[in-house]
Motif scaffolding. Sequence first.
Motif, PDB file in Angstrom:
ATOM      1  N   ASN A 535       0.797  -1.053  -0.069  1.00 27.22           N
ATOM      2  CA  ASN A 535      -0.133  -0.011   0.117  1.00 27.22           C
ATOM      3  C   ASN A 535       0.837   1.276   0.195  1.00 27.22           C
ATOM      4  O   ASN A 535       1.548   1.584   1.083  1.00 27.22           O
ATOM      5  CB  ASN A 535      -0.777   0.113   1.137  1.00 27.22           C
ATOM      6  CG  ASN A 535      -2.121   1.156   0.949  1.00 27.22           C
ATOM      7  OD1 ASN A 535      -1.749   2.257   0.430  1.00 27.22           O
ATOM      8  ND2 ASN A 535      -2.882   1.237   2.089  1.00 27.22           N
ATOM      9  N   PRO A 536       1.075   1.985  -1.292  1.00 29.37           N
ATOM     10  CA  PRO A 536       2.130   2.987  -0.999  1.00 29.37           C
ATOM     11  C   PRO A 536       1.731   4.025  -0.320  1.00 29.37           C
ATOM     12  O   PRO A 536       2.708   4.799   0.099  1.00 29.37           O
ATOM     13  CB  PRO A 536       1.824   3.288  -2.699  1.00 29.37           C
ATOM     14  CG  PRO A 536       1.300   2.001  -3.376  1.00 29.37           C
ATOM     15  CD  PRO A 536       0.631   1.360  -2.328  1.00 29.37           C
ATOM     16  N   TRP A 537       0.515   4.118   0.083  1.00 31.67           N
ATOM     17  CA  TRP A 537      -0.221   5.520   1.312  1.00 31.67           C
ATOM     18  C   TRP A 537       0.782   5.199   2.543  1.00 31.67           C
ATOM     19  O   TRP A 537       0.425   5.758   3.291  1.00 31.67           O
ATOM     20  CB  TRP A 537      -1.353   5.412   1.264  1.00 31.67           C
ATOM     21  CG  TRP A 537      -1.981   6.073  -0.101  1.00 31.67           C
ATOM     22  CD1 TRP A 537      -1.993   5.721  -1.517  1.00 31.67           C
ATOM     23  CD2 TRP A 537      -2.271   7.454  -0.364  1.00 31.67           C
ATOM     24  NE1 TRP A 537      -2.410   6.551  -2.457  1.00 31.67           N
ATOM     25  CE2 TRP A 537      -2.382   7.551  -1.882  1.00 31.67           C
ATOM     26  CE3 TRP A 537      -2.162   8.672   0.711  1.00 31.67           C
ATOM     27  CZ2 TRP A 537      -2.957   9.036  -2.144  1.00 31.67           C
ATOM     28  CZ3 TRP A 537      -2.559   9.759  -0.023  1.00 31.67           C
ATOM     29  CH2 TRP A 537      -2.862  10.170  -1.381  1.00 31.67           C
ATOM     30  N   TRP A 538       1.130   3.637   2.776  1.00 27.69           N
ATOM     31  CA  TRP A 538       1.689   3.580   4.052  1.00 27.69           C
ATOM     32  C   TRP A 538       3.154   3.797   4.139  1.00 27.69           C
ATOM     33  O   TRP A 538       3.794   3.311   5.345  1.00 27.69           O
ATOM     34  CB  TRP A 538       1.236   2.079   4.561  1.00 27.69           C
ATOM     35  CG  TRP A 538      -0.132   1.929   4.750  1.00 27.69           C
ATOM     36  CD1 TRP A 538      -1.328   2.962   4.379  1.00 27.69           C
ATOM     37  CD2 TRP A 538      -1.020   0.676   4.854  1.00 27.69           C
ATOM     38  NE1 TRP A 538      -2.398   2.316   4.545  1.00 27.69           N
ATOM     39  CE2 TRP A 538      -2.211   1.024   4.826  1.00 27.69           C
ATOM     40  CE3 TRP A 538      -0.460  -0.588   5.320  1.00 27.69           C
ATOM     41  CZ2 TRP A 538      -3.227  -0.133   5.130  1.00 27.69           C
ATOM     42  CZ3 TRP A 538      -1.551  -1.467   5.386  1.00 27.69           C
ATOM     43  CH2 TRP A 538      -2.935  -1.218   5.300  1.00 27.69           C
ATOM     44  N   ASN A 539       3.954   4.023   2.951  1.00 28.42           N
ATOM     45  CA  ASN A 539       5.431   3.649   3.009  1.00 28.42           C
ATOM     46  C   ASN A 539       6.071   4.783   3.380  1.00 28.42           C
ATOM     47  O   ASN A 539       6.567   5.627   2.511  1.00 28.42           O
ATOM     48  CB  ASN A 539       5.500   3.351   1.498  1.00 28.42           C
ATOM     49  CG  ASN A 539       5.699   1.695   0.957  1.00 28.42           C
ATOM     50  OD1 ASN A 539       6.420   1.159   1.948  1.00 28.42           O
ATOM     51  ND2 ASN A 539       5.255   1.369   0.107  1.00 28.42           N
ATOM     52  N   GLY A 540       6.222   4.994   4.604  1.00 29.01           N
ATOM     53  CA  GLY A 540       7.292   5.771   5.153  1.00 29.01           C
ATOM     54  C   GLY A 540       6.926   7.087   5.081  1.00 29.01           C
ATOM     55  O   GLY A 540       5.962   7.738   5.057  1.00 29.01           O
ATOM     56  N   ASP A 541       7.965   7.956   5.082  1.00 24.81           N
ATOM     57  CA  ASP A 541       7.984   9.430   4.726  1.00 24.81           C
ATOM     58  C   ASP A 541       8.163  10.059   3.433  1.00 24.81           C
ATOM     59  O   ASP A 541       8.024  11.287   3.301  1.00 24.81           O
ATOM     60  CB  ASP A 541       9.032  10.164   5.645  1.00 24.81           C
ATOM     61  CG  ASP A 541       8.842   9.893   7.102  1.00 24.81           C
ATOM     62  OD1 ASP A 541       7.738   9.427   7.682  1.00 24.81           O
ATOM     63  OD2 ASP A 541      10.170   9.621   7.879  1.00 24.81           O
ATOM     64  N   ASP A 542       8.123   9.062   2.412  1.00 25.93           N
ATOM     65  CA  ASP A 542       8.334   9.716   1.118  1.00 25.93           C
ATOM     66  C   ASP A 542       6.935   9.493   0.368  1.00 25.93           C
ATOM     67  O   ASP A 542       6.484   8.658   0.076  1.00 25.93           O
ATOM     68  CB  ASP A 542       9.382   8.956   0.405  1.00 25.93           C
ATOM     69  CG  ASP A 542       9.694   9.510  -1.060  1.00 25.93           C
ATOM     70  OD1 ASP A 542       9.058  10.518  -1.458  1.00 25.93           O
ATOM     71  OD2 ASP A 542      10.327   8.783  -1.957  1.00 25.93           O
TER      72      ASP A 542
END
Length: 672
Positions: A535-542
């Motif tokens: 889920n790209p919306w959960w991937n860290g600070d970027d």
Amino acid sequence: MRNDALGLFWEDRPPEKKPKAEVIKRQPPEPIWLRDDYLPGLQEAITFNVPVMTDDDLITSCANRERLVFDIETYSNYFIASFKSVITGKVIFFEMTKNHPLNIPKLKWVLENFTTVGFYSSNYDLTVTQIALCGYDNATLKKASNMLIEEQMRPADVLKQFKIKKGKYDHIDLIEVAPLSANLKVYGGRLHTPKMQDLPFEPSKGLSPEQIAITRWYNINADLTATTYLHDCLSAHLDLRYNMSNEEGIDLRSKSDAQIAEEVIRQEYRRVTGQRPQVPTIQPGTTYKYQAPHFLKFSTPLLNWAFDTIRNADFVVGESGSITLPEQVKQLRLDINGSVYQIGIGGLHSTESCAAHHKKDGYILKDVDVTSFYPFIILNLGLYPQHLGPVFLQIYRNIVDRRVQAKAAGNKVIANSLKIVINGSYGKFGSMYSCLYSPNLIIQTTLTGQLVLLMLIERLELAGIHVVSANTDGIVIKPHESQEELCNAIIKQWEQDTALQTEETYYEALYSRDVNNYIAVKSKGGVKLKGAYANPWWNGDDPGFKLHKNPTNTICIRAACEYLTSHTPVETTIQASRNIEEFVSVRSVKGGAVKVWSKDNIEFLGKSIRWYYAENIEGEIVYAKSGNKVPRSDGAKPCLQFPEEFPTDINYDWYISETYKILKEIGAISND
């Protein structure tokens, strides 16, 4: 009894084939979107309620150095160039029709006094607009547009035909900065723009006044909005490029990470040597052998045989300039204590499926990743393109060191960007158009990486420590608590032998559909998601990670993770959500999609569409050209415009069922 039985004997013939199911040829829907009376969203376009810049606003925005996103539309009788401030959201646009001349001095002033931002704009928008600034009419601009789009002519060649010099503008083109490859509409869908919309009318049409109004509204409301969302998402990456541009003295703002790597290395090489690096010529059919480093040693007959197979293989450059695996290497399947490993050009992969591992009964799960794997192989082995010489390593090490420092400082945006820059330069080894082109280094890097991982796997397995998964730059191991000291000692010795370093993450559980698609529950909280479950919306600070894949029922992934981490019932998570963004899917449809609500009610959706699954939905979504149903669209309701309130017709049962499918395919629950 067998179907070919003859008394006590039988004929040795293959079983009878089942008759093929009859394929029903569908009819495409009537193309109402091509009719002159097709006027989608006319009322909305006429009301036109966006804030427009006054001349005072324009001067203030210029003084504040605001960036303007920029987009054009070109028809045989209509041209529009529109701009929108990324700070205030105010818009200014310039139009030209037969009865409405283009305000050339003002348009030129805007382009010369602002930093403008577009998408595929350096090649298209700026080129056509520059021709417009020279006073050409709509028909000529359309001709230039066709040269660029249909004839695929280079912008420089198009300008040359009109005897126009390329202008110098402060412009950023986002198409290379954005990751992977997608169109502006898809990127907008990945960022959950309020509205997704394709160009409403065929580019070859002459537009009526009503269609001009709709096109104007589309250009400002859809394209400028999507470009603004994309610009904001990539702002940290643009800041990084701005800083690197100042450091290097060259404009890197519109370049991809790989292009930046090549450009930086090219400039540094020129600075150090005083020479311009050339693109080497390597003939198709050139053959290379893998040269193994001295520290590669194996103990078991299986891996020694595989090692010899790789060293004896011929790696041949193909017509495209790339190298494919020789057949004898491609067929290697290495079974080590029940885990089967496969060699590839991209990296080592285990081949598990529907596998679940847990931290229990004294066993632990540990993910061991190699830090900057390929870059350090390149540096440690002293690998460099022969035509560039050892100076390449000096330049490359500076980039790697900067990335390691950023990661240690917790600057994830710079660390992740420079990681792709570093890997991009490695990837350029395989590009026959690059000054870094060195196909033999692809072999040396990737095969060394795979073999050193196999060396670690072999050492662990011989010590009774099971490796449950391997993927490109790391492995997951399952030692008993009593073996952890031994496990750490083996890894440390391997690090000394290979001059590589590892990082470890402890898991409570690992659920895999296969090696590229899994959910790992971390011991310190949180999850690691890969492949179909990412889920790209959960991937860290970027925020840039949001652009990596289309959203697809992300509520199901969240519900699965909540179930695996806190035992929250799937139904509870799904029914509690009131975020429409979690329920939608974005999809590209070649040739465009059409929603056929009924025989007399047809809605053209476009080539980039969005939907959610609804209750009691009528009709179907089909391909515009063939009439065939779009995959996974049963029960799908188009959602190109987000509703103001959360829909009341969400089909919760569909999403609940989909979540249980995910849990079954990763081995988290039984198929019974």
